[in-house]
Design an enzyme around this catalytic site. Structure first.
Site, short mmCIF file in Angstrom:
data_model
loop_
_atom_site.label_atom_id
_atom_site.label_comp_id
_atom_site.label_asym_id
_atom_site.label_seq_id
_atom_site.Cartn_x
_atom_site.Cartn_y
_atom_site.Cartn_z
N ASP A 15 5.20 -1.58 21.72
CA ASP A 15 4.83 -0.72 23.20
C ASP A 15 4.89 0.23 21.85
O ASP A 15 5.33 0.21 21.22
CB ASP A 15 5.68 -0.68 24.02
N HIS A 32 -4.25 1.20 18.62
CA HIS A 32 -4.58 -0.59 19.14
C HIS A 32 -4.76 -1.22 17.85
O HIS A 32 -4.51 -2.03 17.29
CB HIS A 32 -5.56 -0.72 20.91
N LEU A 126 4.92 -22.50 14.51
CA LEU A 126 5.20 -21.31 15.12
C LEU A 126 4.00 -21.82 15.96
O LEU A 126 2.78 -21.65 16.03
CB LEU A 126 4.57 -19.76 14.56
#
Ligand code: IPE
Ligand code: IPE
Ligand code: MG
Length: 228
Positions: A15, A32, A126
């Site tokens: 955020d 973004h 991962l």
């Protein structure tokens, strides 16, 4: 479903992109792509910190309420990210999967999702789960519906698909969950940082993991010293 300490499931609410851009005199949407860079850094840093599963909140089901221009910029970025990062993920042993609804995403995004998931399926270092058009309440409701009156804690956990969250980080200064992994984070350690997501560095991730290890997880039991 409690992974051991060296197999952490970390989750991040990424955020602060909009505020990061506004503070620089840029339009919100400029935050973004900078956030996508932060995600790349984070994915690279995670395995060495003992993180084996990383679930990141990229777009919530409530984010459809944003201006159309912002939503479409986010969808384009998502498309580009999947396309650009696919090869790097294969190289680095990162398995990519998407959680959330797919039926409302622009059709151009769907083949990129499928091809990223397919190309990276062998990744062992991962597991990167990108939450897109994701609502935890909706996921829980859908899992309960599927179990058709036979829901138990374990069955619901299994139906939701991801293991419990060990460490949940939210950047950008807000201290709320915004409908992210409500069930899975039942005993997660929460770390809130004022750092805006585009500024998030490997060192911030390391600090959050260190904070996690400094805490005693009790899961409702008494502290270990009390038993000694
Ligand atoms: C997070 O940053 C990215 C998404 C929700 C898609 P925001 O866009 O929410 O940034 P702020 O919180 O408005 O600064
Ligand atoms: C949560 O952030 C969603 C993502 C980070 C993708 P928001 O910015 O949408 O959440 P609120 O509106 O501050 O609760
Ligand atoms: Mg926000």
């Amino acid at each position: 479903m409690r992974p051991s300490d060296d197999k952490l499931h970390a989750a991040i609410i990424m955020d602060g992109n909009g505020r990061w851009a506004t503070a620089r005199g840029l339009p919100r949407v400029a935050g973004h792509p900078a956030g996508a860079e932060a995600l790349r850094r984070t994915v690279e840093a995670a395995p060495d910190l003992g993180i084996r599963i990383l679930t990141v909140y990229a777009f919530s089901s409530d984010n459809w309420q944003r201006p159309r221009t912002e939503v479409s910029a986010l969808m384009k970025l998502f498309h580009m990210y999947l396309r650009r990062e696919r090869a790097r993920c294969v190289e680095n042993g990162v398995r990519v999967s998407i959680i959330g609804r797919r039926d409302r995403l622009p059709t151009m995004v769907l083949p990129e999702i499928e091809s990223a998931e397919k190309a990276t399926v062998e990744g062992k270092k991962l597991q990167l789960r990108l939450a897109v058009d994701y609502s935890s309440r909706e996921a829980i409701a859908a899992a309960a519906k599927k179990l058709n009156g036979h829901a138990t804690r374990d069955r619901l956990s299994a139906a939701l698909g991801g293991p419990d969250v060990d460490l949940l980080i939210r950047t950008g200064g807000e201290q709320r969950l915004s409908d992210f992994l409500l069930w899975e984070a039942a005993y997660a350690e929460l770390v809130f940082t004022p750092v805006m997501w585009p500024d998030f560095q490997a060192s911030d991730l390391a600090a959050a993991v260190a904070e996690f290890h400094s805490r005693e997880r009790r899961f409702g039991a008494v502290p270990k010293v009390a038993l000694a």
